[in-house]
Design a protein around this motif. Structure first.
Motif, PDB file in Angstrom:
ATOM      1  N   ASP A 182       0.835  -1.196   0.000  1.00 60.77           N
ATOM      2  CA  ASP A 182       0.000   0.000   0.000  1.00 60.77           C
ATOM      3  C   ASP A 182       0.870   1.245   0.000  1.00 60.77           C
ATOM      4  O   ASP A 182       2.036   1.197   0.380  1.00 60.77           O
ATOM      5  N   MET A 232       0.467  -1.914  -5.860  1.00 59.48           N
ATOM      6  CA  MET A 232      -0.287  -3.120  -6.179  1.00 59.48           C
ATOM      7  C   MET A 232      -0.111  -4.133  -5.055  1.00 59.48           C
ATOM      8  O   MET A 232       0.602  -5.125  -5.196  1.00 59.48           O
ATOM      9  N   PRO A 233      -0.734  -3.856  -3.897  1.00 60.33           N
ATOM     10  CA  PRO A 233      -0.541  -4.757  -2.767  1.00 60.33           C
ATOM     11  C   PRO A 233      -1.299  -6.065  -2.953  1.00 60.33           C
ATOM     12  O   PRO A 233      -2.226  -6.124  -3.760  1.00 60.33           O
ATOM     13  N   GLY A 234      -0.914  -7.073  -2.223  1.00 63.34           N
ATOM     14  CA  GLY A 234      -1.686  -8.306  -2.224  1.00 63.34           C
ATOM     15  C   GLY A 234      -0.835  -9.549  -2.358  1.00 63.34           C
ATOM     16  O   GLY A 234       0.188  -9.550  -3.043  1.00 63.34           O
ATOM     17  N   ALA A 235      -1.288 -10.607  -1.670  1.00 60.71           N
ATOM     18  CA  ALA A 235      -0.664 -11.935  -1.741  1.00 60.71           C
ATOM     19  C   ALA A 235       0.834 -11.876  -1.454  1.00 60.71           C
ATOM     20  O   ALA A 235       1.635 -12.421  -2.199  1.00 60.71           O
ATOM     21  N   GLY A 236       1.190 -11.202  -0.363  1.00 60.90           N
ATOM     22  CA  GLY A 236       2.582 -11.147   0.049  1.00 60.90           C
ATOM     23  C   GLY A 236       3.489 -10.523  -0.998  1.00 60.90           C
ATOM     24  O   GLY A 236       4.643 -10.912  -1.144  1.00 60.90           O
ATOM     25  N   THR A 289       3.281 -10.810  -4.157  1.00 57.99           N
ATOM     26  CA  THR A 289       3.472 -11.601  -5.376  1.00 57.99           C
ATOM     27  C   THR A 289       2.605 -11.121  -6.541  1.00 57.99           C
ATOM     28  O   THR A 289       2.957 -11.352  -7.692  1.00 57.99           O
ATOM     29  N   LEU A 290       1.483 -10.444  -6.243  1.00 60.74           N
ATOM     30  CA  LEU A 290       0.694  -9.863  -7.340  1.00 60.74           C
ATOM     31  C   LEU A 290       1.574  -8.902  -8.124  1.00 60.74           C
ATOM     32  O   LEU A 290       1.585  -8.902  -9.356  1.00 60.74           O
ATOM     33  N   LEU A 293      -3.818 -16.074  -0.563  1.00 60.40           N
ATOM     34  CA  LEU A 293      -2.681 -16.464   0.260  1.00 60.40           C
ATOM     35  C   LEU A 293      -3.121 -16.520   1.713  1.00 60.40           C
ATOM     36  O   LEU A 293      -3.596 -15.542   2.266  1.00 60.40           O
ATOM     37  N   HIS A 308      -3.916 -16.470 -11.128  1.00 61.45           N
ATOM     38  CA  HIS A 308      -3.010 -15.657 -10.306  1.00 61.45           C
ATOM     39  C   HIS A 308      -3.673 -14.399  -9.797  1.00 61.45           C
ATOM     40  O   HIS A 308      -3.273 -13.829  -8.789  1.00 61.45           O
ATOM     41  N   ASP A 328      -4.642 -14.713  -6.302  1.00 64.82           N
ATOM     42  CA  ASP A 328      -3.629 -14.995  -5.284  1.00 64.82           C
ATOM     43  C   ASP A 328      -3.851 -14.187  -4.011  1.00 64.82           C
ATOM     44  O   ASP A 328      -3.497 -14.614  -2.922  1.00 64.82           O
ATOM     45  N   ALA A 329      -4.415 -12.993  -4.158  1.00 65.83           N
ATOM     46  CA  ALA A 329      -4.652 -12.174  -2.971  1.00 65.83           C
ATOM     47  C   ALA A 329      -6.091 -12.330  -2.468  1.00 65.83           C
ATOM     48  O   ALA A 329      -6.512 -11.606  -1.576  1.00 65.83           O
ATOM     49  N   LEU A 387      -5.886  -0.118   5.520  1.00 62.24           N
ATOM     50  CA  LEU A 387      -5.468   0.470   4.247  1.00 62.24           C
ATOM     51  C   LEU A 387      -4.406   1.540   4.465  1.00 62.24           C
ATOM     52  O   LEU A 387      -3.600   1.806   3.591  1.00 62.24           O
ATOM     53  N   ASN A 419      -2.109   1.274   6.618  1.00 66.12           N
ATOM     54  CA  ASN A 419      -0.968   0.624   7.257  1.00 66.12           C
ATOM     55  C   ASN A 419      -0.916   0.798   8.764  1.00 66.12           C
ATOM     56  O   ASN A 419       0.156   0.875   9.346  1.00 66.12           O
ATOM     57  N   LEU A 478      -7.513   0.697  -5.573  1.00 70.94           N
ATOM     58  CA  LEU A 478      -6.928  -0.076  -4.475  1.00 70.94           C
ATOM     59  C   LEU A 478      -5.609  -0.719  -4.888  1.00 70.94           C
ATOM     60  O   LEU A 478      -4.594  -0.553  -4.229  1.00 70.94           O
ATOM     61  N   SER A 479      -5.615  -1.499  -5.966  1.00 69.14           N
ATOM     62  CA  SER A 479      -4.391  -2.184  -6.402  1.00 69.14           C
ATOM     63  C   SER A 479      -4.084  -1.920  -7.858  1.00 69.14           C
ATOM     64  O   SER A 479      -3.248  -2.599  -8.435  1.00 69.14           O
ATOM     65  N   ASN A 480      -4.786  -0.965  -8.480  1.00 71.38           N
ATOM     66  CA  ASN A 480      -4.604  -0.694  -9.894  1.00 71.38           C
ATOM     67  C   ASN A 480      -4.827  -1.937 -10.742  1.00 71.38           C
ATOM     68  O   ASN A 480      -4.042  -2.241 -11.647  1.00 71.38           O
TER      69      ASN A 480
END
Lengths: 321, 507
Positions: free
Chosen positions: A40, A71-75, A77-78, B182, B196, B199-200, B337, B339, B405-407
């Motif tokens: 984040d 691009m946060p997520g899945a440790g 790895t995304l 994960l 993939h 994955d999140a 979000l 942190n 959020l994650s683009n």
């Protein structure tokens, strides 16, 4: 007249072509460069990406806009997958840490650092173990001794499958495999677990160890070859007879196949940025010794980490079940 | 403690924080007043807009919205018999009859005053209870959290709305939606089916946007153009005279205490507080027959309790990181979000932030009172806005929010998918609040249980050496089986009690 004119035209065109050819190298970057960050906005990794974003944009020789995409997520790895699969044209790069190797070891990703063109590293973060200042073990040696005398009596707060798990596990293995790893989660969760007395110790960056001191965390050992300047009283693992060294890299990645001349432009930009005093100051505030480390050294270090981690994967999986 | 509070209150009066809390309160009142829009929706919508804001300002904005929307709901509840927010359902029982009976200003004045009073009582407990509670909670280990979360999951399912079975199913669906991705407890991927993008798992924000906002957009779009007729207030400023304050003081205090206490219980929203307070007020009233026909006491009880609930529900959030209501689950998401790890250490690691949240809550209540008392006539007209005008803009914000959020476009599809799911659940009268609590709490539940088992070397017997954890689990079991036992005693056909009848479609 006509002849002159056309000759002039030919010359002009030829001239344009030579400058075009000459600038084919120098023209990179001619559009915005994207930095993919696997966390984040607001975290430590994101902060470092933004330090270099600013430095690159002020660098006239680099001369391109830089965009940070979180691009946060899945440790992480995304994001690392996104970097790996991007066009290798030098316009997509990214930043990550040693988790690149541990995620592959755990089978979360099917690629490790060798799937990337590594630009280099903008420094390694020193790490250490912290204990509860009131109720925790007196020292690192006392902790090791207690674990030997009464196996499983020392609990380590970890985040499974990540470097914060593997590094204490290596300590435990070196001590005879007698410490118990307990899942806690991210940094704040591990801190809370240690301070609440639910576990005895956990891995933190030296910067965190300094910061959390007033909350009641006591640093007992660092994983560097020599004592770190921020914590001059804290011994190293080697002083305690445990041969485990570890740091956490800030590693810049590009997809495999970026033309070598573009990689050179990027590396040169990093090297110039790291000479700026304000970049140095900012990196130091993140607990990083500012020095640009070339890709061969980074690859060697990550391969070393991989070789250390792989034999432990089965143990890590077993711990969770 | 008083110094920290005083400092935070002074800080709140600086132009920038004051601007954000005031913006939150005013916009909260507005969305609260418009039927079909709720404070929860607005909080989820602004969350992506706060990515690059200072986290303290982001949180005080959201707390402002929270306070404003719960109070703002009373306007349309009173003037239209449409609860602007779910928590003002009970206010319609007596507020609307009063308004129709020629006393709209009186009903609003009572509601606004009771809201302020309820807010202050809960604020008192928020200030007094939070620091010691957070110190106590630092001693909570994985077992205690496991018990606490289990209790919260059962409570939301059991008490939230009418059917406990539907509550449990909804909660279980939320749990299922939290499964893929994960898994932090063993560092392995789960239920991603080789995609993939999965994955999140499903990220919190797209799921919340889908279930809460997109589902509502679909519903409103299908309902078509309905512009309700509101009772005119006929006065610009509504205030309650001192004598009425005195007359209703005891009712306000009692309802506020009920609201605060129910708010503290994890997972239970403001609508339950006002139902319980209303029920108690009727039971102890000298004129119980007037309830439902325009009783002043009914309006006071409902509004005092639902605003007190907001403050009460903040207590477990700031001290333990456990959401006290679905909207607090959004605030929890907002902290993550940004942190910030919610939990008992929040007071130590982010003390300024916690005090800012508390101060924003107190200042927000005062602002709510001032704004509502003076602008009620204008705000009442907002209730006449056709939601169809707002829906396209809201939908655009949803898409931007999910993407930001994650683009990734994947998150937008997730949002739309969960929007459809939310719409279907709502149609079938499954409470969405239970879904969200299940979605938010089940990962914590799993992580704490597995962590506890790891910590005790693979056995669960250590649980029985932990009295606090055992107590939580005992309460959970009781809540789960009490209705069954009661059902055995009661003959079928006895019908549910008053609280069970007042179903509503939103949490």
């Amino acid at each position: 007249m006509n002849i002159f004119r056309s000759a002039a035209a030919v010359l002009a065109v030829a001239g344009l072509m030579t400058t075009a050819a000459g600038n084919a190298l120098a023209d990179y970057p001619e559009k915005p460069v994207k930095i993919i960050v696997p966390t984040d906005a607001g975290g430590a990794i994101d902060g470092i990406a933004r330090i270099f974003q600013r430095a690159f944009e002020q660098d006239e020789e680099f001369g391109a806009t830089v965009v940070v995409t979180n691009m946060p997520g899945a440790g992480g790895t995304l994001a690392t997958r996104e970097i790996k699969d991007a066009d290798p044209d030098g316009y997509t790069i990214g930043l990550w840490h040693n988790g690149l190797v541990t995620s592959a070891a755990m089978g979360v990703t099917d690629f490790d650092h060798t799937a990337f063109d590594i630009i280099g590293s903008t420094g390694f973060v020193a790490l250490g173990l912290g204990v509860n200042a009131e109720s925790g073990p007196e020292s690192f040696e006392a902790m090791l001794e207690q674990a030997q005398q009464e196996p499983e009596s020392i609990k380590v707060a970890v985040n499974i499958g990540l470097p914060v798990h593997f590094i204490p596990l290596m300590v435990s293995e070196a001590n005879g495999g007698n410490m118990r790893m307990v899942q806690a989660g991210g940094g704040a969760k591990r801190l809370s677990s240690v301070l609440g007395g639910h576990t005895h110790t956990a891995l933190f960056s030296v910067q965190e160890l300094v910061k959390y001191r007033e909350s009641g965390l006591k640093p007992v050992v660092v994983f560097s070859e020599e004592r770190v300047p921020q914590l001059p009283d804290v011994p190293t693992t080697r002083e305690a007879g445990i041969d485990v060294l570890a740091t956490d890299g800030r590693i810049w990645l590009a997809p495999k196949g970026v033309p070598e001349d573009r990689m050179q432009v990027l590396r040169a930009a990093f090297e110039r940025a790291m000479e700026q005093p304000e970049v140095k100051d900012q990196l130091e505030s993140y607990g990083i010794t500012p020095a640009f480390i070339d890709s061969d050294a980074v690859t060697a270090e990550l391969s070393r980490v991989r070789d250390e981690v792989l034999p432990l994967v089965e143990k890590v999986r077993a711990a969770a079940n | 403690m008083l110094a920290s509070l005083g400092g935070a209150l002074l800080e709140m009066l600086h132009p920038v924080p004051f601007f954000w809390v005031a913006l939150g309160v005013v916009s909260g009142i507005f969305v609260g007043a418009i039927p079909g829009l709720s404070g929860g929706m607005l909080i989820v919508l602004v969350m992506p807009l706060t990515f690059y804001m200072d986290h303290t300002l982001a949180l005080i904005l959201m707390v402002g919205i929270y306070v404003g929307s719960v109070a703002g709901g009373l306007i349309s509840a009173t003037l239209l018999r449409m609860p602007g927010t779910p928590s003002s359902v009970v206010t319609t029982f007596d507020g609307y009859p009063m308004a129709r009976g020629g006393q709209p200003a009186r009903a609003l004045a009572l509601g606004i005053s009771a809201s302020l009073f309820g807010g202050f009582v809960a604020g008192f407990f928020l200030v007094v209870l939070s620091p010691p509670l957070s110190r106590w909670a630092t001693s909570f280990g994985p077992w205690e959290y496991f018990g606490l979360v289990l209790m919260a999951l059962v409570l939301i399912a059991a008490i939230s709305q009418g059917s406990m079975v539907k509550g449990l199913i909804s909660g279980a669906l939320g749990l299922l939606a939290a499964m893929p991705g994960l898994n932090a407890s063993d560092g392995q991927l789960r239920l991603t089916f080789g995609f993939h993008q999965m994955d999140a798992g499903f990220a919190l924000l797209p799921v919340l946007l889908g279930v809460f906002v997109v589902s509502q957009i679909i519903r409103d779009a299908m309902d078509g153009d309905k512009v309700p007729e509101a009772v005119d207030v006929s006065r610009n400023i509504v205030l309650l005279e001192a004598a009425a304050w005195v007359r209703h003081a005891w009712n306000m205090l009692r309802s506020a205490l009920i609201g605060t206490w129910i708010g503290i219980l994890p997972g239970v929203g403001a609508s339950i507080s006002s139902m319980v307070a209303y029920g108690v007020a009727r039971t102890v009233s000298r004129r119980p027959d007037a309830f439902g026909k325009g009783s002043e006491e009914g309006v006071v009880a409902s509004e005092s309790a639902n605003n007190a609930n907001v403050g009460g529900a903040l207590i477990p959030l700031v001290t333990m990181g456990i959401p006290g209501s679905p909207i607090d689950a959004f605030l929890l998401g907002a902290l993550l979000l940004h942190n910030i790890q919610p939990g008992p250490l929040l007071f130590q690691t982010n003390g300024d932030l916690v005090w800012a949240i508390i101060a924003a809550y107190l200042v927000g209540n005062v602002l709510m009172f001032l704004v509502m008392s003076t602008t009620v006539r204008f705000t009442a007209r907002l209730a006449n806005i056709n939601p169809a005008v707002l829906l396209p803009a809201i939908f655009v914000f949803c898409i931007i929010g999910a993407y930001a959020l994650s683009n990734r476009l994947f998150d937008v599809w997730v949002m739309i998918g969960f929007g459809i799911l939310g719409f279907l659940l709502q149609r079938a009268a499954f409470p969405l609040g239970a879904f969200v609590i299940g979605f938010v709490l089940s990962p914590i539940f799993e992580a704490e249980l597995r962590s506890a088992v790891m910590s005790s070397g693979g056995t669960i017997w250590e649980l029985f050496t932990r009295p606090i954890a055992l107590t939580f689990i005992a309460v959970a079991v009781l809540v789960l089986f009490l209705p069954l036992l009661r059902g055995l005693r009661r003959r079928p056909g006895d019908g549910p009690d008053e609280a069970g009848q007042t179903r509503q479609s939103k949490p």
